[in-house]
Design a protein around this motif. Sequence first.
Motif, short mmCIF file in Angstrom:
data_model
loop_
_atom_site.label_atom_id
_atom_site.label_comp_id
_atom_site.label_asym_id
_atom_site.label_seq_id
_atom_site.Cartn_x
_atom_site.Cartn_y
_atom_site.Cartn_z
N GLU A 236 0.84 -1.19 0.00
CA GLU A 236 0.00 0.00 0.00
C GLU A 236 0.88 1.24 0.00
O GLU A 236 2.00 1.23 0.50
N GLN A 237 0.36 2.33 -0.56
CA GLN A 237 1.17 3.53 -0.65
C GLN A 237 0.69 4.65 0.25
O GLN A 237 1.38 5.63 0.44
N GLY A 238 -0.51 4.51 0.76
CA GLY A 238 -1.02 5.58 1.61
C GLY A 238 -1.25 6.86 0.84
O GLY A 238 -1.33 6.85 -0.38
N GLY A 239 -1.35 7.97 1.56
CA GLY A 239 -1.57 9.27 0.92
C GLY A 239 -2.88 9.27 0.15
O GLY A 239 -3.88 8.73 0.61
N MET A 240 -2.83 9.88 -1.03
CA MET A 240 -4.05 9.96 -1.84
C MET A 240 -4.38 8.63 -2.51
O MET A 240 -5.42 8.46 -3.10
N HIS A 241 -3.39 7.72 -2.48
CA HIS A 241 -3.56 6.48 -3.23
C HIS A 241 -4.56 5.54 -2.56
O HIS A 241 -4.49 5.32 -1.36
N HIS A 242 -5.45 4.99 -3.34
CA HIS A 242 -6.38 4.02 -2.78
C HIS A 242 -6.07 2.62 -3.29
O HIS A 242 -6.81 1.68 -3.07
N GLN A 243 -4.96 2.48 -4.03
CA GLN A 243 -4.61 1.18 -4.59
C GLN A 243 -3.20 0.79 -4.17
O GLN A 243 -2.40 1.66 -3.81
N ASP A 244 -2.88 -0.51 -4.25
CA ASP A 244 -1.49 -0.90 -4.01
C ASP A 244 -0.65 -0.46 -5.22
O ASP A 244 -1.19 0.03 -6.22
N ILE A 245 0.67 -0.61 -5.09
CA ILE A 245 1.56 -0.07 -6.13
C ILE A 245 1.28 -0.69 -7.49
O ILE A 245 1.19 0.01 -8.51
N LEU A 246 1.11 -2.01 -7.51
CA LEU A 246 0.90 -2.67 -8.80
C LEU A 246 -0.40 -2.21 -9.45
O LEU A 246 -0.42 -1.88 -10.64
N SER A 247 -1.49 -2.19 -8.68
CA SER A 247 -2.77 -1.76 -9.26
C SER A 247 -2.68 -0.33 -9.76
O SER A 247 -3.27 0.02 -10.78
N ALA A 358 -1.78 10.91 -16.79
CA ALA A 358 -2.22 9.52 -16.64
C ALA A 358 -2.17 9.12 -15.16
O ALA A 358 -3.11 8.49 -14.64
N ASP A 359 -1.10 9.50 -14.48
CA ASP A 359 -0.92 9.20 -13.06
C ASP A 359 -2.08 9.81 -12.27
O ASP A 359 -2.72 9.16 -11.43
N GLN A 360 -2.37 11.07 -12.61
CA GLN A 360 -3.44 11.80 -11.93
C GLN A 360 -4.81 11.16 -12.15
O GLN A 360 -5.59 10.98 -11.23
N LYS A 361 -5.06 10.82 -13.41
CA LYS A 361 -6.36 10.22 -13.74
C LYS A 361 -6.53 8.90 -13.01
O LYS A 361 -7.64 8.56 -12.57
N ALA A 362 -5.43 8.16 -12.85
CA ALA A 362 -5.52 6.88 -12.16
C ALA A 362 -5.87 7.09 -10.68
O ALA A 362 -6.56 6.27 -10.08
N ILE A 363 -5.38 8.17 -10.10
CA ILE A 363 -5.66 8.41 -8.68
C ILE A 363 -7.03 9.06 -8.47
O ILE A 363 -7.82 8.61 -7.66
N HIS A 364 -7.31 10.11 -9.24
CA HIS A 364 -8.51 10.92 -8.97
C HIS A 364 -9.65 10.67 -9.94
O HIS A 364 -10.71 11.27 -9.81
N ASP A 365 -9.38 9.87 -10.97
CA ASP A 365 -10.37 9.62 -12.00
C ASP A 365 -10.72 10.90 -12.77
O ASP A 365 -11.75 10.99 -13.42
N SER A 366 -9.88 11.92 -12.63
CA SER A 366 -10.10 13.14 -13.41
C SER A 366 -8.74 13.81 -13.56
O SER A 366 -7.80 13.45 -12.84
N ILE A 367 -8.63 14.76 -14.46
CA ILE A 367 -7.34 15.43 -14.61
C ILE A 367 -7.49 16.93 -14.42
O ILE A 367 -8.56 17.51 -14.64
N ASP A 368 -6.38 17.53 -13.95
CA ASP A 368 -6.37 18.97 -13.76
C ASP A 368 -5.11 19.46 -14.46
O ASP A 368 -4.00 19.15 -14.04
N ILE A 369 -5.29 20.19 -15.56
CA ILE A 369 -4.12 20.53 -16.37
C ILE A 369 -3.47 21.84 -15.93
O ILE A 369 -2.53 22.30 -16.58
N THR A 370 -3.94 22.43 -14.84
CA THR A 370 -3.40 23.74 -14.44
C THR A 370 -1.87 23.73 -14.34
O THR A 370 -1.20 24.54 -14.96
N MET A 371 -1.34 22.76 -13.57
CA MET A 371 0.09 22.79 -13.31
C MET A 371 0.90 22.60 -14.60
O MET A 371 1.81 23.37 -14.88
N VAL A 372 0.54 21.61 -15.40
CA VAL A 372 1.35 21.39 -16.61
C VAL A 372 1.20 22.55 -17.59
O VAL A 372 2.15 22.91 -18.27
#
Length: 450
Positions: A236-247, A358-372
């Motif tokens: 498990e990674q904790g933080g915002m992550h709700h999945q293990d590393i592999l998932s 892609a990383d963001q979408k996997a965590i939050h199911d949405s993307i926020d392009i502000t930073m990039v």
Amino acid sequence: KFPVSSSIKRFASRFKDAGFSLYIVGGAIRDYLLGIENDDFDFTTDAEPTEVISLFHHVIPTGIAHGTVTVIFEKQKFEVTTFRSDGSYVDGRHPESVTFIRNLEEDLKRRDFTINAFAADCSTGEIIDLHDGRKDLKNQCIRAIGDPQLRFKEDALRIFRGCRLASKLNFSIEKETLEAMRDLKDNLLLVSMERIRDELFKMVESNQPIIGLTYLKQTSILTLLFPALAKGEGIEQGGMHHQDILSHNFSSCQAAADMHFPLEVRLAALFHDIGKSTTIANKNGVNTFYQHEIVGQKETKKIMSHLKASNEQINTVSLLVREHMFSYKEDWTDSAVRRFINRVGLAYIPLLFQLRLADQKAIHDSIDITMVSELDGRIQKILSAHDALSIRDLAINGNDLMQAGIPKGPRIGQLLNLLLETVLDDPKQNKKEQLLAIAESYQSELGTTT
Ligand code: ATP
Ligand code: MG
């Protein structure tokens, strides 16, 4: 009925006029029945390769040992394989002998899955289905032809192809076929990495990579072939992550596919957190990912080299993994932005942004392009100033340094790097006289140590 194009009909009549038959086989028929576009036609014939060669002007003997030639016909490339019946497979890798036969039925029997064993007559378009492939298509089911254990013993790549096909079609693998895959997975070690790579890359390039990846995990193929990736399971990674590393790696690869990103980004997404398994393990469960991206770069390089990917692919994918943690803030100075460009390389920045999304979408199911998009704006501003961003852009080069009396050797490169650091900090320093003076002071500071 398969809609045979007029050009294929003309192609087929050359065979017919010489007394041979010609059928379309493989993925094109399967995909037609599913309503998927596929212009990659494979043909099969009772003409032997030498006979095919004699029928056309331009024939490339692409895989003549296996009975395959590529015919250039009306500016198209057609792969034609002679009906074959493989001899016994002694090593589970190549058939001991290939005998050419004059029989379609035998040819279809040696294909891998029922849904890959359709043939269409090139003159009538009539679809021949000797293995109930239509039924399996309807049930969205991948089933080996005949005894799956035997078929996977003959050629273990079929095990991997089954997972790849599941990804491409979003199908399930039939129970006995799946069991045989699990039982015989070790035979994959006998298969050349190039063949496995081609199937893996096709899986990752499909619309549903996560389906095939999940089958690879379920059958323990992942642990067998890519242990560094597999060991993220259950961590498990904790933080915002709700999945293990592999998932999370799997989901990021899927997210990259959902956004139609290129292969390199999808692969980088698949591997991006791979280093965390090691850094977490080394910290005895303490949840720190300090520099996991450096470990990740190494492990990604290892996997990509093992897969015999091209150097360009190895470097791109591992660079993306190394850099994926960047975190832009408004307070970045211009020199911080210049360093970022220099470290990542201009060509790879768009790919790195895609990986982030892609990383963001996997965590939050949405993307926020502000930073990039803000970082991209800063980069564009820097570029329009035409400041030096790499050693190539410096106002001096190695020759200039040697002329100034610095001996040829590793010191030259060291100095150029130091000068670049200076110029990235302060672009106004990029003048020949100034840089030479700075180089000389560095040189005396460094003395003779290297
Ligand atoms: P795609 O449309 O993704 O190319 P495909 O089914 O056409 O899928 P190919 O690799 O082009 O895949 O193979 C063409 C055909 O050759 C397959 O449909 C199958 O009938 C046969 N085939 C390919 N590889 C094997 C194998 N290892 N063992 C048995 N048959 C195979
Ligand atoms: Mg094909």
